[in-house]
Write a protein that holds these residues in place. Sequence first.
Motif, PDB file in Angstrom:
ATOM      1  N   GLY A  55       0.793  -1.105  -0.094  1.00 44.36           N
ATOM      2  CA  GLY A  55      -0.048   0.007  -0.131  1.00 44.36           C
ATOM      3  C   GLY A  55       0.911   1.278  -0.005  1.00 44.36           C
ATOM      4  N   PHE A  56       1.929   1.229   0.711  1.00 47.53           N
ATOM      5  CA  PHE A  56       2.792   2.422   0.730  1.00 47.53           C
ATOM      6  C   PHE A  56       3.268   2.762  -0.813  1.00 47.53           C
ATOM      7  CE2 PHE A  56       3.213   1.381   5.222  1.00 47.53           C
ATOM      8  CZ  PHE A  56       3.333   2.705   5.742  1.00 47.53           C
ATOM      9  N   GLY A  57       3.739   1.699  -1.641  1.00 46.17           N
ATOM     10  CA  GLY A  57       4.181   2.135  -2.946  1.00 46.17           C
ATOM     11  C   GLY A  57       3.094   2.522  -3.798  1.00 46.17           C
ATOM     12  N   GLU A  58       1.971   1.867  -3.458  1.00 43.83           N
ATOM     13  CA  GLU A  58       0.861   2.208  -4.437  1.00 43.83           C
ATOM     14  C   GLU A  58       0.479   3.645  -4.048  1.00 43.83           C
ATOM     15  OE1 GLU A  58      -1.768  -0.710  -3.079  1.00 43.83           O
ATOM     16  OE2 GLU A  58      -0.894  -2.330  -3.898  1.00 43.83           O
ATOM     17  N   LEU A  59       0.422   4.089  -3.024  1.00 42.67           N
ATOM     18  CA  LEU A  59      -0.173   5.483  -2.533  1.00 42.67           C
ATOM     19  C   LEU A  59       0.930   6.603  -3.164  1.00 42.67           C
ATOM     20  CD1 LEU A  59      -1.958   7.388  -1.408  1.00 42.67           C
ATOM     21  CD2 LEU A  59      -1.221   7.083   0.845  1.00 42.67           C
ATOM     22  N   MET A  60       2.221   6.058  -3.142  1.00 40.06           N
ATOM     23  CA  MET A  60       3.292   7.066  -3.692  1.00 40.06           C
ATOM     24  C   MET A  60       3.094   7.302  -4.952  1.00 40.06           C
ATOM     25  SD  MET A  60       6.729   6.494  -1.002  1.00 40.06           S
ATOM     26  CE  MET A  60       6.550   4.672  -0.901  1.00 40.06           C
ATOM     27  N   ARG A  61       3.049   6.174  -5.672  1.00 32.42           N
ATOM     28  CA  ARG A  61       2.957   6.196  -7.220  1.00 32.42           C
ATOM     29  C   ARG A  61       1.592   6.974  -7.602  1.00 32.42           C
ATOM     30  NH1 ARG A  61       5.540   1.516  -6.620  1.00 32.42           N
ATOM     31  NH2 ARG A  61       3.631   0.373  -6.270  1.00 32.42           N
ATOM     32  N   GLN A  62       0.487   6.694  -6.860  1.00 31.21           N
ATOM     33  CA  GLN A  62      -0.528   7.549  -7.110  1.00 31.21           C
ATOM     34  C   GLN A  62      -0.556   8.985  -6.836  1.00 31.21           C
ATOM     35  OE1 GLN A  62      -3.810   6.126  -4.516  1.00 31.21           O
ATOM     36  NE2 GLN A  62      -5.391   7.669  -5.674  1.00 31.21           N
ATOM     37  N   GLU A  63       0.203   9.505  -5.912  1.00 31.35           N
ATOM     38  CA  GLU A  63       0.657  10.788  -5.448  1.00 31.35           C
ATOM     39  C   GLU A  63       1.437  11.496  -6.465  1.00 31.35           C
ATOM     40  OE1 GLU A  63       0.057  14.468  -3.772  1.00 31.35           O
ATOM     41  OE2 GLU A  63      -0.854  12.804  -3.539  1.00 31.35           O
ATOM     42  N   SER A  64       2.462  10.659  -7.153  1.00 26.81           N
ATOM     43  CA  SER A  64       3.408  11.164  -8.098  1.00 26.81           C
ATOM     44  C   SER A  64       2.746  11.375  -9.460  1.00 26.81           C
ATOM     45  CB  SER A  64       4.595  10.278  -8.253  1.00 26.81           C
ATOM     46  OG  SER A  64       5.395  10.092  -6.950  1.00 26.81           O
ATOM     47  N   ARG A 117       9.180  14.746  -0.797  1.00 23.50           N
ATOM     48  CA  ARG A 117       8.286  15.386  -0.017  1.00 23.50           C
ATOM     49  C   ARG A 117       7.020  15.144  -0.679  1.00 23.50           C
ATOM     50  NH1 ARG A 117       8.107  19.630   3.306  1.00 23.50           N
ATOM     51  NH2 ARG A 117      10.359  20.110   3.289  1.00 23.50           N
ATOM     52  N   GLU A 118       6.533  15.099  -1.660  1.00 17.05           N
ATOM     53  CA  GLU A 118       5.189  14.711  -2.252  1.00 17.05           C
ATOM     54  C   GLU A 118       4.990  13.535  -1.544  1.00 17.05           C
ATOM     55  OE1 GLU A 118       5.591  17.165  -6.171  1.00 17.05           O
ATOM     56  OE2 GLU A 118       5.916  15.054  -6.324  1.00 17.05           O
ATOM     57  N   CYS A 119       5.646  12.380  -1.745  1.00 16.56           N
ATOM     58  CA  CYS A 119       5.418  10.849  -1.310  1.00 16.56           C
ATOM     59  C   CYS A 119       5.382  10.830   0.201  1.00 16.56           C
ATOM     60  CB  CYS A 119       6.594   9.872  -1.526  1.00 16.56           C
ATOM     61  SG  CYS A 119       6.517   9.653  -3.398  1.00 16.56           S
ATOM     62  N   LEU A 120       6.285  11.656   1.015  1.00 16.44           N
ATOM     63  CA  LEU A 120       6.233  11.885   2.423  1.00 16.44           C
ATOM     64  C   LEU A 120       5.000  12.450   2.935  1.00 16.44           C
ATOM     65  CD1 LEU A 120       9.661  12.003   3.631  1.00 16.44           C
ATOM     66  CD2 LEU A 120       8.387  10.032   4.127  1.00 16.44           C
ATOM     67  N   ASN A 121       4.495  13.491   2.271  1.00 11.14           N
ATOM     68  CA  ASN A 121       2.902  14.115   2.540  1.00 11.14           C
ATOM     69  C   ASN A 121       2.032  13.037   2.376  1.00 11.14           C
ATOM     70  OD1 ASN A 121       3.685  16.764   3.237  1.00 11.14           O
ATOM     71  ND2 ASN A 121       3.792  17.275   1.177  1.00 11.14           N
ATOM     72  N   ALA A 122       2.182  12.221   1.374  1.00 11.74           N
ATOM     73  CA  ALA A 122       1.173  11.293   1.195  1.00 11.74           C
ATOM     74  C   ALA A 122       0.869  10.146   2.093  1.00 11.74           C
ATOM     75  CB  ALA A 122       1.096  10.690  -0.256  1.00 11.74           C
ATOM     76  N   ILE A 123       2.048   9.383   2.486  1.00  4.20           N
ATOM     77  CA  ILE A 123       2.182   8.414   3.338  1.00  4.20           C
ATOM     78  C   ILE A 123       2.305   8.657   4.851  1.00  4.20           C
ATOM     79  CG2 ILE A 123       2.924   6.968   1.539  1.00  4.20           C
ATOM     80  CD1 ILE A 123       5.668   7.045   2.746  1.00  4.20           C
ATOM     81  N   PHE A 124       2.836   9.723   5.353  1.00  3.24           N
ATOM     82  CA  PHE A 124       3.277   9.853   6.795  1.00  3.24           C
ATOM     83  C   PHE A 124       2.097   9.622   7.815  1.00  3.24           C
ATOM     84  CE2 PHE A 124       4.555  11.642  10.642  1.00  3.24           C
ATOM     85  CZ  PHE A 124       5.672  11.219  11.045  1.00  3.24           C
TER      86      PHE A 124
END
Length: 176
Positions: free
Chosen positions: A97-106, A139-146
């Motif tokens: 789920g972490f990778g999925e959310l980071m890709r979705q955000e990016s 920053r974008e990815c950490l904003n999404a998953i943190f």
Amino acid sequence: MQKIKIGILVSSDRAFSGEYEDISGKAIQEVLSEFILNTCEFVYKISSDDFIPLKEAMIQMSDDGCDLIVTTGGTGPTHRDIIPEVTQEVCEKILPGFGELMRQESLKYVPTAILSRQSAGIRGKSLIINLPGKPKSIRECLNAIFPAVPYCIDLIGGGYIEANPQYTSAFRPSQK
């Protein structure tokens, strides 16, 4: 407040050789210093894009008590991009789920986000997260998953992270 130990592992042949200064690892430290109210002890390592040194560094950080290990670089499709494979090798559980959310955000910013292979997993009491190599993307990815990171670390027995509400939040389900 409990001190939190965070490993930052940079996977970059060029930064390792001194060809250029690492800015990605520093970006991770900057963002996490904003997001976390606890005192943070950062363990910082730059490695070549080689399997054995990356694996040894990840294991050492986990064995030395890092609650969170964040990698940068090595998530692309090239032959030398091997961080997800190293993470899979050292982790007992993978958290897709972490990778999925980071890709979705990016994907909101660049269509090439589908080429990225960010992932995350658990080794002992350490949460390991693979981030991309660009500071803006970090920053974008950490904003999404943190918001999920502190609770995940709670669940695996790591340190209790207090999120800084000025920058982010931490979701913990109520115990009612």
